[in-house]
Design a protein around this motif. Structure first.
Motif, PDB file in Angstrom:
ATOM      1  N   GLU A  59     -16.027  11.124   2.060  1.00  0.00           N
ATOM      2  CA  GLU A  59     -16.725  12.384   1.735  1.00  0.00           C
ATOM      3  C   GLU A  59     -16.603  13.379   2.882  1.00  0.00           C
ATOM      4  O   GLU A  59     -16.349  14.568   2.664  1.00  0.00           O
ATOM      5  N   PHE A  60     -16.758  12.893   4.120  1.00  0.00           N
ATOM      6  CA  PHE A  60     -16.700  13.796   5.268  1.00  0.00           C
ATOM      7  C   PHE A  60     -15.323  14.437   5.384  1.00  0.00           C
ATOM      8  O   PHE A  60     -15.198  15.665   5.497  1.00  0.00           O
ATOM      9  N   PHE A  61     -14.262  13.634   5.379  1.00  0.00           N
ATOM     10  CA  PHE A  61     -12.930  14.187   5.587  1.00  0.00           C
ATOM     11  C   PHE A  61     -12.458  15.006   4.394  1.00  0.00           C
ATOM     12  O   PHE A  61     -11.678  15.950   4.554  1.00  0.00           O
ATOM     13  N   ASP A  62     -12.915  14.696   3.188  1.00  0.00           N
ATOM     14  CA  ASP A  62     -12.564  15.510   2.025  1.00  0.00           C
ATOM     15  C   ASP A  62     -13.142  16.914   2.123  1.00  0.00           C
ATOM     16  O   ASP A  62     -12.582  17.864   1.565  1.00  0.00           O
ATOM     17  N   GLU A  63     -14.263  17.039   2.836  1.00  0.00           N
ATOM     18  CA  GLU A  63     -14.945  18.337   2.935  1.00  0.00           C
ATOM     19  C   GLU A  63     -14.738  19.017   4.280  1.00  0.00           C
ATOM     20  O   GLU A  63     -15.178  20.161   4.469  1.00  0.00           O
ATOM     21  N   THR A 105       0.804  -1.234   0.000  1.00  0.00           N
ATOM     22  CA  THR A 105       0.000   0.000   0.000  1.00  0.00           C
ATOM     23  C   THR A 105       0.829   1.273   0.000  1.00  0.00           C
ATOM     24  O   THR A 105       0.267   2.366  -0.053  1.00  0.00           O
ATOM     25  N   GLY A 106       2.150   1.155   0.087  1.00  0.00           N
ATOM     26  CA  GLY A 106       2.988   2.348   0.140  1.00  0.00           C
ATOM     27  C   GLY A 106       3.198   2.896   1.531  1.00  0.00           C
ATOM     28  O   GLY A 106       3.922   3.883   1.699  1.00  0.00           O
ATOM     29  N   PHE A 107       2.582   2.299   2.558  1.00  0.00           N
ATOM     30  CA  PHE A 107       2.742   2.793   3.921  1.00  0.00           C
ATOM     31  C   PHE A 107       4.014   2.264   4.558  1.00  0.00           C
ATOM     32  O   PHE A 107       4.528   1.207   4.185  1.00  0.00           O
ATOM     33  N   ARG A 149      -7.803  -0.279   0.871  1.00  0.00           N
ATOM     34  CA  ARG A 149      -8.896   0.660   1.157  1.00  0.00           C
ATOM     35  C   ARG A 149      -8.729   1.323   2.519  1.00  0.00           C
ATOM     36  O   ARG A 149      -9.079   2.490   2.707  1.00  0.00           O
ATOM     37  N   PHE A 150      -8.196   0.599   3.478  1.00  0.00           N
ATOM     38  CA  PHE A 150      -7.946   1.205   4.776  1.00  0.00           C
ATOM     39  C   PHE A 150      -6.749   2.139   4.717  1.00  0.00           C
ATOM     40  O   PHE A 150      -6.744   3.202   5.344  1.00  0.00           O
ATOM     41  N   ALA A 151      -5.726   1.765   3.979  1.00  0.00           N
ATOM     42  CA  ALA A 151      -4.572   2.644   3.839  1.00  0.00           C
ATOM     43  C   ALA A 151      -4.980   3.982   3.227  1.00  0.00           C
ATOM     44  O   ALA A 151      -4.519   5.047   3.656  1.00  0.00           O
ATOM     45  N   GLU A 152      -5.877   3.946   2.256  1.00  0.00           N
ATOM     46  CA  GLU A 152      -6.347   5.191   1.646  1.00  0.00           C
ATOM     47  C   GLU A 152      -7.150   6.017   2.645  1.00  0.00           C
ATOM     48  O   GLU A 152      -7.075   7.252   2.652  1.00  0.00           O
ATOM     49  N   LEU A 153      -7.900   5.352   3.526  1.00  0.00           N
ATOM     50  CA  LEU A 153      -8.649   6.077   4.546  1.00  0.00           C
ATOM     51  C   LEU A 153      -7.696   6.815   5.489  1.00  0.00           C
ATOM     52  O   LEU A 153      -7.950   7.965   5.873  1.00  0.00           O
ATOM     53  N   TYR A 154      -6.590   6.187   5.852  1.00  0.00           N
ATOM     54  CA  TYR A 154      -5.590   6.870   6.670  1.00  0.00           C
ATOM     55  C   TYR A 154      -5.105   8.131   5.950  1.00  0.00           C
ATOM     56  O   TYR A 154      -4.936   9.188   6.564  1.00  0.00           O
ATOM     57  N   ARG A 155      -4.849   8.027   4.667  1.00  0.00           N
ATOM     58  CA  ARG A 155      -4.356   9.184   3.920  1.00  0.00           C
ATOM     59  C   ARG A 155      -5.400  10.303   3.868  1.00  0.00           C
ATOM     60  O   ARG A 155      -5.056  11.493   3.969  1.00  0.00           O
ATOM     61  N   VAL A 156      -6.659   9.934   3.691  1.00  0.00           N
ATOM     62  CA  VAL A 156      -7.733  10.934   3.648  1.00  0.00           C
ATOM     63  C   VAL A 156      -7.786  11.698   4.968  1.00  0.00           C
ATOM     64  O   VAL A 156      -7.930  12.929   4.988  1.00  0.00           O
ATOM     65  N   ILE A 157      -7.678  10.982   6.072  1.00  0.00           N
ATOM     66  CA  ILE A 157      -7.678  11.633   7.380  1.00  0.00           C
ATOM     67  C   ILE A 157      -6.457  12.536   7.518  1.00  0.00           C
ATOM     68  O   ILE A 157      -6.542  13.660   8.037  1.00  0.00           O
ATOM     69  N   GLY A 158      -5.316  12.069   7.045  1.00  0.00           N
ATOM     70  CA  GLY A 158      -4.109  12.879   7.107  1.00  0.00           C
ATOM     71  C   GLY A 158      -4.233  14.174   6.323  1.00  0.00           C
ATOM     72  O   GLY A 158      -3.792  15.236   6.778  1.00  0.00           O
ATOM     73  N   ALA A 204      -0.850  11.360   5.921  1.00  0.00           N
ATOM     74  CA  ALA A 204      -1.064  11.885   4.571  1.00  0.00           C
ATOM     75  C   ALA A 204       0.091  11.525   3.653  1.00  0.00           C
ATOM     76  O   ALA A 204      -0.089  11.373   2.435  1.00  0.00           O
ATOM     77  N   ASP A 205       1.279  11.375   4.224  1.00  0.00           N
ATOM     78  CA  ASP A 205       2.475  11.048   3.441  1.00  0.00           C
ATOM     79  C   ASP A 205       2.818   9.563   3.490  1.00  0.00           C
ATOM     80  O   ASP A 205       3.907   9.156   3.055  1.00  0.00           O
ATOM     81  N   GLY A 206       1.910   8.736   4.031  1.00  0.00           N
ATOM     82  CA  GLY A 206       2.131   7.296   4.038  1.00  0.00           C
ATOM     83  C   GLY A 206       2.968   6.781   5.187  1.00  0.00           C
ATOM     84  O   GLY A 206       3.598   5.724   5.063  1.00  0.00           O
ATOM     85  N   TYR A 207       2.964   7.487   6.324  1.00  0.00           N
ATOM     86  CA  TYR A 207       3.703   7.044   7.500  1.00  0.00           C
ATOM     87  C   TYR A 207       2.758   6.905   8.686  1.00  0.00           C
ATOM     88  O   TYR A 207       1.874   7.740   8.896  1.00  0.00           O
ATOM     89  N   PHE A 208       2.981   5.863   9.485  1.00  0.00           N
ATOM     90  CA  PHE A 208       2.234   5.714  10.721  1.00  0.00           C
ATOM     91  C   PHE A 208       3.227   5.508  11.859  1.00  0.00           C
ATOM     92  O   PHE A 208       4.151   4.708  11.755  1.00  0.00           O
ATOM     93  N   HIS A 209       3.033   6.238  12.955  1.00  0.00           N
ATOM     94  CA  HIS A 209       3.948   6.173  14.086  1.00  0.00           C
ATOM     95  C   HIS A 209       3.769   4.876  14.860  1.00  0.00           C
ATOM     96  O   HIS A 209       2.642   4.489  15.193  1.00  0.00           O
TER      97      HIS A 209
END
Length: 293
Positions: free
Chosen positions: A272-276, A110-112, A170-179, A131-136
């Protein structure tokens, strides 16, 4: 109402009492080990390689015991998107993996990648890195006296809970959306709102699948006890306004969980929520002191 984000404890049951009575809190050798591994993260920059840790034979044995148990219950109780990537991410169970070892597999999927932290992470830093594909993630393990319980997140929570989740595209993308959302907002109230929604979805979310409830939240995926009995909680429909106004419980099993009707329902609603989302969103959504005139 901005509070430092408290990363999810993985609890077995309420009988264990408060974190202050956990065996690790009274073990000087364990506390020294915990501090030493935490110190490795001092001044660590997001994306820099994590130092290699030499784990003891006892730590390797405990990792294997807990990891094998978690994978077994994940196969029974996790949603299909999670269960399908357990083999692909291939987190080892015969030794405590280094971050670099897990990163090589996650990045391919997933690039993470995991980036090092010594403990609790400021919310802006945590989400911004996503947002940059990193998780602490931390490098220390729980106390061996109670291998299936820890009062704070450890490497098992991070690598087996979040790591398995992050192996699913799909979950990795959700992390990015939140970021990306946290980069757009400036107020403490907006970050606190992200904290609550992250808690009830990414950490403790459940989804209906083929007529059954399945877990996808990283805290459930990394808690042997809670993933076995999460269906006993009060299960409410996915409702962002309700989540935003529901206080979460730091210690013990969660009394309230929120259910998506499908993975599409979850990702479409949150995406949709986090994009807006902007700094006015908490004013419209929340009933906290200070979020309304």
């Amino acid at each position: 109402m901005n509070q430092p984000r408290v990363r999810t404890p993985v609890a077995v049951d309420g009988r264990l009492g408060p974190a202050s009575r956990h065996p690790g809190m009274a073990d000087p050798a364990y506390l020294a080990r915990r501090r030493a591994l935490g110190e490795l993260a001092r001044d660590h920059r997001v994306g820099d390689p994590a130092p290699t840790v030499t784990y003891s034979d006892a730590e390797h044995r405990m990792w294997g015991l807990v990891h094998r148990t978690l994978v077994r219950v994940q196969r029974r109780h996790a949603c299909r998107a999670i269960a399908d990537v357990i083999e692909a991410v291939d987190i080892p169970d015969d030794h405590v993996p280094q971050h670099a070892e897990v990163n090589s597999r996650l990045q391919r999927l997933t690039g993470f990648r995991f980036t090092l932290t010594g403990g609790l992470v400021d919310s802006r830093r945590l989400y911004g890195a996503m947002a940059d594909g990193y998780f602490h993630g931390v490098q220390y393990l729980r106390h061996p006296a109670v291998p299936f319980y820890t009062p704070e997140p450890d490497a098992l929570h991070d690598l087996v809970g979040h790591g398995t989740q992050l192996a699913a595209p799909r979950f990795a993308e959700l992390y990015r959306v939140i970021g990306r959302a946290v980069h757009r907002v400036e107020t403490a109230e907006a970050v606190s709102l992200i904290d609550r929604l992250f808690w009830f979805t990414v950490e403790y979310g459940v989804v209906r699948e083929n007529g059954d409830l399945k877990a996808y939240g990283a805290a459930l995926l990394s808690s042997y006890g809670e993933i076995e009995c999460f269906r006993d909680a009060e299960i409410r429909p996915l409702d962002l306004r309700a989540m935003a106004n529901t206080p979460y419980q730091i210690n013990g099993y969660q009394p309230i969980l929120y259910r998506a009707e499908s993975l599409d329902h979850l990702t479409d609603t949150l995406g949709e929520f986090f994009d807006e989302m902007d700094d006015d969103t908490p004013v419209r959504l929340c009933h906290w002191p200070g979020t309304r005139d």
